[in-house]
Design a protein around this motif. Structure first.
Motif, PDB file in Angstrom:
ATOM      1  N   ILE A  30       0.865  -1.186   0.000  1.00  0.00           N
ATOM      2  CA  ILE A  30       0.000   0.000   0.000  1.00  0.00           C
ATOM      3  C   ILE A  30       0.892   1.223   0.000  1.00  0.00           C
ATOM      4  O   ILE A  30       1.584   1.509   0.983  1.00  0.00           O
ATOM      5  CB  ILE A  30      -0.949   0.028   1.218  1.00  0.00           C
ATOM      6  CG1 ILE A  30      -1.927  -1.154   1.145  1.00  0.00           C
ATOM      7  CG2 ILE A  30      -1.705   1.346   1.276  1.00  0.00           C
ATOM      8  CD1 ILE A  30      -2.991  -1.156   2.233  1.00  0.00           C
ATOM      9  N   SER A  31       0.903   1.920  -1.133  1.00  0.00           N
ATOM     10  CA  SER A  31       1.721   3.121  -1.264  1.00  0.00           C
ATOM     11  C   SER A  31       0.803   4.336  -1.310  1.00  0.00           C
ATOM     12  O   SER A  31       0.003   4.475  -2.240  1.00  0.00           O
ATOM     13  CB  SER A  31       2.550   3.033  -2.552  1.00  0.00           C
ATOM     14  OG  SER A  31       2.898   4.326  -3.004  1.00  0.00           O
ATOM     15  N   THR A  32       0.904   5.197  -0.294  1.00  0.00           N
ATOM     16  CA  THR A  32       0.039   6.384  -0.295  1.00  0.00           C
ATOM     17  C   THR A  32       0.407   7.304  -1.465  1.00  0.00           C
ATOM     18  O   THR A  32      -0.457   7.952  -2.036  1.00  0.00           O
ATOM     19  CB  THR A  32       0.124   7.142   1.046  1.00  0.00           C
ATOM     20  OG1 THR A  32       1.476   7.137   1.503  1.00  0.00           O
ATOM     21  CG2 THR A  32      -0.773   6.515   2.084  1.00  0.00           C
ATOM     22  N   GLY A  33       1.690   7.321  -1.844  1.00  0.00           N
ATOM     23  CA  GLY A  33       2.106   8.129  -3.001  1.00  0.00           C
ATOM     24  C   GLY A  33       1.392   7.652  -4.263  1.00  0.00           C
ATOM     25  O   GLY A  33       0.837   8.452  -5.025  1.00  0.00           O
ATOM     26  N   TYR A  53       0.039  20.179  -2.927  1.00  0.00           N
ATOM     27  CA  TYR A  53       1.015  19.745  -1.913  1.00  0.00           C
ATOM     28  C   TYR A  53       2.087  18.884  -2.571  1.00  0.00           C
ATOM     29  O   TYR A  53       3.281  19.042  -2.323  1.00  0.00           O
ATOM     30  CB  TYR A  53       0.328  18.917  -0.816  1.00  0.00           C
ATOM     31  CG  TYR A  53      -0.609  19.699   0.061  1.00  0.00           C
ATOM     32  CD1 TYR A  53      -0.119  20.444   1.131  1.00  0.00           C
ATOM     33  CD2 TYR A  53      -1.981  19.689  -0.161  1.00  0.00           C
ATOM     34  CE1 TYR A  53      -0.977  21.157   1.956  1.00  0.00           C
ATOM     35  CE2 TYR A  53      -2.842  20.410   0.660  1.00  0.00           C
ATOM     36  CZ  TYR A  53      -2.337  21.145   1.710  1.00  0.00           C
ATOM     37  OH  TYR A  53      -3.183  21.843   2.522  1.00  0.00           O
ATOM     38  N   MET A  54       1.646  17.957  -3.403  1.00  0.00           N
ATOM     39  CA  MET A  54       2.591  17.024  -4.024  1.00  0.00           C
ATOM     40  C   MET A  54       3.539  17.760  -4.958  1.00  0.00           C
ATOM     41  O   MET A  54       4.745  17.513  -4.971  1.00  0.00           O
ATOM     42  CB  MET A  54       1.832  15.927  -4.775  1.00  0.00           C
ATOM     43  CG  MET A  54       1.010  15.064  -3.849  1.00  0.00           C
ATOM     44  SD  MET A  54      -0.079  13.950  -4.712  1.00  0.00           S
ATOM     45  CE  MET A  54       1.072  12.652  -5.174  1.00  0.00           C
ATOM     46  N   GLU A  55       2.984  18.694  -5.737  1.00  0.00           N
ATOM     47  CA  GLU A  55       3.824  19.429  -6.692  1.00  0.00           C
ATOM     48  C   GLU A  55       4.878  20.268  -5.997  1.00  0.00           C
ATOM     49  O   GLU A  55       5.947  20.510  -6.536  1.00  0.00           O
ATOM     50  CB  GLU A  55       2.946  20.316  -7.585  1.00  0.00           C
ATOM     51  CG  GLU A  55       2.288  19.510  -8.674  1.00  0.00           C
ATOM     52  CD  GLU A  55       1.304  20.325  -9.503  1.00  0.00           C
ATOM     53  OE1 GLU A  55       0.807  19.780 -10.491  1.00  0.00           O
ATOM     54  OE2 GLU A  55       1.011  21.496  -9.145  1.00  0.00           O
ATOM     55  N   SER A  56       4.563  20.728  -4.769  1.00  0.00           N
ATOM     56  CA  SER A  56       5.542  21.572  -4.080  1.00  0.00           C
ATOM     57  C   SER A  56       6.402  20.763  -3.105  1.00  0.00           C
ATOM     58  O   SER A  56       7.227  21.330  -2.394  1.00  0.00           O
ATOM     59  CB  SER A  56       4.824  22.712  -3.350  1.00  0.00           C
ATOM     60  OG  SER A  56       3.957  22.149  -2.391  1.00  0.00           O
ATOM     61  N   GLY A  57       6.181  19.456  -3.063  1.00  0.00           N
ATOM     62  CA  GLY A  57       7.023  18.606  -2.211  1.00  0.00           C
ATOM     63  C   GLY A  57       6.643  18.629  -0.744  1.00  0.00           C
ATOM     64  O   GLY A  57       7.402  18.178   0.116  1.00  0.00           O
ATOM     65  N   GLN A  58       5.437  19.142  -0.448  1.00  0.00           N
ATOM     66  CA  GLN A  58       4.975  19.156   0.961  1.00  0.00           C
ATOM     67  C   GLN A  58       4.149  17.909   1.233  1.00  0.00           C
ATOM     68  O   GLN A  58       3.606  17.291   0.300  1.00  0.00           O
ATOM     69  CB  GLN A  58       4.071  20.363   1.196  1.00  0.00           C
ATOM     70  CG  GLN A  58       4.775  21.690   1.175  1.00  0.00           C
ATOM     71  CD  GLN A  58       3.740  22.788   1.225  1.00  0.00           C
ATOM     72  OE1 GLN A  58       3.178  23.187   0.216  1.00  0.00           O
ATOM     73  NE2 GLN A  58       3.457  23.254   2.423  1.00  0.00           N
ATOM     74  N   ASN A 159      12.102  16.431  -9.490  1.00  0.00           N
ATOM     75  CA  ASN A 159      13.023  17.442 -10.018  1.00  0.00           C
ATOM     76  C   ASN A 159      13.760  18.086  -8.846  1.00  0.00           C
ATOM     77  O   ASN A 159      13.345  17.947  -7.689  1.00  0.00           O
ATOM     78  CB  ASN A 159      12.262  18.503 -10.828  1.00  0.00           C
ATOM     79  CG  ASN A 159      11.227  19.196  -9.978  1.00  0.00           C
ATOM     80  OD1 ASN A 159      11.554  19.947  -9.053  1.00  0.00           O
ATOM     81  ND2 ASN A 159       9.962  18.945 -10.253  1.00  0.00           N
ATOM     82  N   GLU A 160      14.852  18.812  -9.173  1.00  0.00           N
ATOM     83  CA  GLU A 160      15.768  19.248  -8.119  1.00  0.00           C
ATOM     84  C   GLU A 160      15.105  20.178  -7.089  1.00  0.00           C
ATOM     85  O   GLU A 160      15.355  20.046  -5.892  1.00  0.00           O
ATOM     86  CB  GLU A 160      16.999  19.918  -8.728  1.00  0.00           C
ATOM     87  CG  GLU A 160      18.188  19.793  -7.826  1.00  0.00           C
ATOM     88  CD  GLU A 160      19.511  19.867  -8.568  1.00  0.00           C
ATOM     89  OE1 GLU A 160      20.477  20.333  -7.965  1.00  0.00           O
ATOM     90  OE2 GLU A 160      19.561  19.495  -9.755  1.00  0.00           O
ATOM     91  N   ASP A 161      14.219  21.065  -7.558  1.00  0.00           N
ATOM     92  CA  ASP A 161      13.578  22.002  -6.612  1.00  0.00           C
ATOM     93  C   ASP A 161      12.692  21.247  -5.630  1.00  0.00           C
ATOM     94  O   ASP A 161      12.768  21.436  -4.417  1.00  0.00           O
ATOM     95  CB  ASP A 161      12.675  22.997  -7.366  1.00  0.00           C
ATOM     96  CG  ASP A 161      13.517  23.980  -8.139  1.00  0.00           C
ATOM     97  OD1 ASP A 161      14.711  24.115  -7.813  1.00  0.00           O
ATOM     98  OD2 ASP A 161      12.978  24.584  -9.097  1.00  0.00           O
ATOM     99  N   THR A 162      11.854  20.368  -6.189  1.00  0.00           N
ATOM    100  CA  THR A 162      10.886  19.675  -5.329  1.00  0.00           C
ATOM    101  C   THR A 162      11.583  18.697  -4.402  1.00  0.00           C
ATOM    102  O   THR A 162      11.153  18.496  -3.269  1.00  0.00           O
ATOM    103  CB  THR A 162       9.829  18.966  -6.197  1.00  0.00           C
ATOM    104  OG1 THR A 162       9.367  19.906  -7.148  1.00  0.00           O
ATOM    105  CG2 THR A 162       8.674  18.461  -5.378  1.00  0.00           C
ATOM    106  N   SER A 165      12.472  20.201  -1.107  1.00  0.00           N
ATOM    107  CA  SER A 165      11.328  20.362  -0.193  1.00  0.00           C
ATOM    108  C   SER A 165      10.912  19.002   0.364  1.00  0.00           C
ATOM    109  O   SER A 165      10.548  18.892   1.545  1.00  0.00           O
ATOM    110  CB  SER A 165      10.099  20.935  -0.901  1.00  0.00           C
ATOM    111  OG  SER A 165      10.452  21.955  -1.737  1.00  0.00           O
ATOM    112  N   ARG A 166      10.953  17.970  -0.487  1.00  0.00           N
ATOM    113  CA  ARG A 166      10.553  16.638  -0.005  1.00  0.00           C
ATOM    114  C   ARG A 166      11.520  16.164   1.081  1.00  0.00           C
ATOM    115  O   ARG A 166      11.118  15.548   2.064  1.00  0.00           O
ATOM    116  CB  ARG A 166      10.500  15.647  -1.175  1.00  0.00           C
ATOM    117  CG  ARG A 166       9.302  15.895  -2.075  1.00  0.00           C
ATOM    118  CD  ARG A 166       9.469  15.312  -3.449  1.00  0.00           C
ATOM    119  NE  ARG A 166       9.398  13.869  -3.495  1.00  0.00           N
ATOM    120  CZ  ARG A 166       9.780  13.144  -4.560  1.00  0.00           C
ATOM    121  NH1 ARG A 166      10.266  13.736  -5.641  1.00  0.00           N
ATOM    122  NH2 ARG A 166       9.664  11.843  -4.536  1.00  0.00           N
ATOM    123  N   LEU A 167      12.809  16.470   0.878  1.00  0.00           N
ATOM    124  CA  LEU A 167      13.794  16.079   1.893  1.00  0.00           C
ATOM    125  C   LEU A 167      13.600  16.859   3.182  1.00  0.00           C
ATOM    126  O   LEU A 167      13.707  16.297   4.268  1.00  0.00           O
ATOM    127  CB  LEU A 167      15.209  16.327   1.360  1.00  0.00           C
ATOM    128  CG  LEU A 167      15.871  15.149   0.662  1.00  0.00           C
ATOM    129  CD1 LEU A 167      17.227  15.555   0.099  1.00  0.00           C
ATOM    130  CD2 LEU A 167      16.021  13.962   1.611  1.00  0.00           C
TER     131      LEU A 167
END
Ligand code: AMP
Length: 208
Positions: A30-33, A53-58, A159-162, A165-167
């Motif tokens: 089960i992957s929520t992503g 949220y997903m597009e901005s990595g939050q 991508n590098e920007d997102t 934020s994900r990290l």
């Protein structure tokens, strides 16, 4: 019923390992992503809410995720436990999970941040079968994927920007969960900075 949690930063290889462990344990992944990406694609209310949220990595708000999981866990294939990939990602999510199912093992796949960035920024998958490739480490064969229906797919948030934020979301909101699970004595740390087979072997050993 007892479930397994695959824990770790984005790009640690949770999805790849989940697929392999599913084959061995028979527990559904089960992957929520994946669930959220399907919801975005289908344009459901959850998808519309989650997209920005997903597009901005939050992280998507806890209540949305918890509702998704509560519904998914009622499916018949989840009756004997499941393997969570990318869930829980916050302490409130872990608390909600504890109230609906027991977790026997939390497998933490550890990869340093600089490796994460290079892994995520070059990764792509086959739209036909889902096999994951990488520009540098594992390029698709010249004639396309072995499944025979090659369509290159890259995630919008790889991508590098997102990724930065994900990290930071991982370090701020998800990594505190390590202590939470460590205190319960079910937390297993695995060095994820190695070959895929070595990591699978260690995970299977931890699950014995
Ligand atoms: P993933 O495929 O697991 O890397 O998730 C992709 C994106 O979906 C994340 O960057 C979050 O925006 C969102 N997401 C996935 N799982 C969760 C979760 N358990 N809690 C909050 N947001 C999530």
């Amino acid at each position: 019923m007892s479930s397994i949690v695959l824990f770790g930063p984005p790009g640690a290889g949770k999805g790849t390992q989940a697929e392999r462990i599913t084959e061995t344990t028979g527990l559904p992944q089960i992957s929520t992503g994946d669930m959220l990406r399907a919801a975005v694609k289908a344009g459901t209310e959850t998808g519309v809410l989650a997209k920005s949220y997903m597009e901005s990595g939050q992280l998507v708000p806890d209540e949305v995720i918890i509702d998704l999981i509560k519904e998914r866990i009622t499916h018949p294939d989840a009756a004997h436990g499941v393997m969570f990939d990318g869930f829980p990602r916050t302490v409130p999510q872990a608390e909600a999970l504890a109230s609906i199912t027991s977790v026997s093992h939390v497998i933490a796949i550890e990869v340093p941040d600089d490796r994460i960035v290079e892994r995520i920024c070059g990764r792509y998958s086959c739209g036909g079968c889902g096999s994951v490739y990488h520009d540098t480490f594992n390029p698709v064969p010249e004639n396309g994927c072995d499944c025979g229906s090659w369509i290159e797919k890259r995630r919008a948030d790889d991508n590098e920007d997102t990724v930065m934020s994900r990290l930071s979301a991982y370090h701020a909101q998800t990594s505190p969960l390590a202590n939470w699970y460590q205190a319960k004595g079910i937390f297993h740390q695995i060095d994820g900075n190695r070959g895929i087979d070595d990591i699978t072997q260690d995970i299977l050993r931890a699950l014995e």
